[in-house]
Design an enzyme around this catalytic site. Structure first.
Site, PDB file in Angstrom:
ATOM      1  N   ASP A   1       0.850  -1.184   0.000  1.00  0.00           N
ATOM      2  CA  ASP A   1       0.000   0.000   0.000  1.00  0.00           C
ATOM      3  C   ASP A   1       0.892   1.242   0.000  1.00  0.00           C
ATOM      4  OD1 ASP A   1      -1.772   2.067   0.503  1.00  0.00           O
ATOM      5  OD2 ASP A   1      -2.952   0.939   1.961  1.00  0.00           O
ATOM      6  N   HIS A   2       0.880   1.979  -1.112  1.00  0.00           N
ATOM      7  CA  HIS A   2       1.782   3.125  -1.244  1.00  0.00           C
ATOM      8  C   HIS A   2       1.358   4.296  -0.357  1.00  0.00           C
ATOM      9  CE1 HIS A   2       5.143   5.105  -2.818  1.00  0.00           C
ATOM     10  NE2 HIS A   2       4.992   4.875  -4.111  1.00  0.00           N
ATOM     11  N   ARG A   3       0.170   4.228   0.231  1.00  0.00           N
ATOM     12  CA  ARG A   3      -0.234   5.255   1.183  1.00  0.00           C
ATOM     13  C   ARG A   3       0.503   5.081   2.506  1.00  0.00           C
ATOM     14  NH1 ARG A   3      -6.456   3.991   1.538  1.00  0.00           N
ATOM     15  NH2 ARG A   3      -5.444   1.969   1.913  1.00  0.00           N
TER      16      ARG A   3
ATOM     17  N   ALA B   1       3.505   2.860   2.913  1.00  0.00           N
ATOM     18  CA  ALA B   1       4.946   2.640   2.798  1.00  0.00           C
ATOM     19  C   ALA B   1       5.450   3.106   1.440  1.00  0.00           C
ATOM     20  CB  ALA B   1       5.273   1.167   3.009  1.00  0.00           C
TER      21      ALA B   1
END
Length: 400
Positions: free
Chosen positions: A369-371, A373
């Site tokens: 999850d780029h939100r 990490a």
């Protein structure tokens, strides 16, 4: 009159598909006797009878999907009571009634074979008694192929004593989009539309780990590879807790989990389910081997308990045995990441001495999850995991 309703079997389910009734109207049942098979989003569960009595009416027909709280069937007490009640009252039947009840119970036998709801549906629609179908799987599980083969054997015309005319197998034109498959679609869609996925790829040298397994095997100790993966993941998650976390957007916090419950993405006939190794950090390699083996077997047989399917904090998918060389896995919402292990293959590799050597290499893909990490953190996480797997002695030291 006792109402048997669809209740929440686990994980806050809201609906279920009525797969198959194990009783019919007029049957006498006893407390805890299985009455009906219900397909939830992850498994097939049997609902037991809450009391003794006679099946008065089956309210919901097979194949219907109903909400939790829906009345499925009605049970009338042995005394013939028609009073609406939530529990069966204790009654003392007459000697004649007792004798008759005993006779009915002695002559009622419920045989159960291992089979998925879809396989049972095929058998029912073709008039096949699934109890008579031989299972090709060593576990005794009857598959849809077994049903087709059994059906075709019955239909094969005999031309001569030693000659058989091959019969073209009948395959369905449609596959029901419900049950496990529908729930998988719902969850995957929510995951993709909610989480901005990024996938990081790398490769791991499993040569030393494979050599260690061979050494253990020579000493009479058989341990599969996944337990080593699980243990290495636990140590990597401790070093990078952001991947053992859950984003709470409403309260604007990232909840770092203190438990290490590793989900095992498992392919079964009806789709993908995720049994969970709870408290993986507290289990040894050997304990993990036995536990994973048990979960896989129960998953194939459809016998996983609700608690064995919930609570995962991080999920791994070992698709290498299926022949996969790479993929972009979808995160098991609401987790932060999922790592997939692909096929292990011997390949020529240039070592630190610029020599070409043959090593057992495995591709790895990790979606996160780029939100929560960033890419650099994901690379550091996989590097930590790889260092432990490529050097099993380091992994052993971490466990001391």
């Amino acid at each position: 009159m006792l109402e048997v309703k669809l209740h929440d079997i686990g994980e806050g389910m809201t609906e279920g598909e009525i797969v198959h009734y194990l009783v019919k109207e007029g049957d006498t049942v006893k407390t805890d006797q299985p009455l009906v098979e219900v397909q939830t989003d992850k498994m097939v569960a049997e609902l037991p009878s809450p009391g003794e009595g006679t099946i008065k009416e089956i309210v919901v027909s097979e194949g219907k999907t109903v909400q939790v709280g829906t009345t499925l069937l009605l049970i009338e007490g042995e005394g013939g009571s028609s009073q609406e009640e939530e529990s069966v009252q204790e009654e003392t039947p007459s000697p004649t009634a007792t004798k008759e009840l005993t006779r009915k119970r002695m002559t009622t036998t419920i045989n159960r074979v291992l089979a998925t709801p879809y396989t049972r549906k095929i058998a029912r629609e073709n008039g096949i008694d699934i109890e008579q179908v031989p299972a090709s799987d060593p576990s005794g599980r009857v598959t849809e192929e077994d049903v087709y083969q059994f059906m075709n054997q019955d239909q094969e015309p005999v031309v001569e004593e030693t000659t058989k005319v091959p019969v073209k197998e009948t395959q369905p034109d449609e596959i029901p989009f419900r049950g496990v498959r529908k729930q998988i679609a719902t969850k995957m869609t929510k995951s993709l539309y909610t989480i901005p996925h990024v996938t990081h790829f790398d490769e791991v040298d499993l040569t030393r780990l494979m050599e260690l397994r061979e050494e253990l095997k020579a000493d009479g100790i058989s341990v599969s590879v996944p337990p080593f993966f699980v243990k290495a993941l636990v140590f990597a998650l401790k070093d990078f807790p952001v991947f053992n976390a859950e984003l709470d957007e409403e309260n604007e916090t990232i909840k770092l989990k203190k438990d290490y419950h590793i989900g095992l993405a498992t392919d079964v006939e009806d789709g993908l389910i995720v049994p969970v190794v709870h408290d993986a950090d507290q289990k040894s390699i050997h304990e993990l081997h036995d536990h994973i083996k048990e979960l896989n077997q129960k998953a194939k047989e459809g016998k996983l308990a609700p608690k064995q399917l919930k609570g995962s904090t991080f999920t791994m998918s070992n698709v290498g045995p299926l022949g996969s060389t790479g993929a972009t896995p979808i995160i098991n919402y609401p987790e932060t990441a999922l790592i997939a292990f692909h096929k292990t293959k011997k390949r020529p590799v240039v070592n630190d001495q610029d020599e070409i050597v043959i090593r057992q290499m495995m591709n790895v893909s990790m979606s996160f999850d780029h939100r929560v990490a960033d890419g650099a953190t994901a690379v550091a996480f996989t590097n930590r995991f790889m260092s432990l797997i490529e050097n099993p002695s380091k992994l052993m030291l971490e466990m001391i």
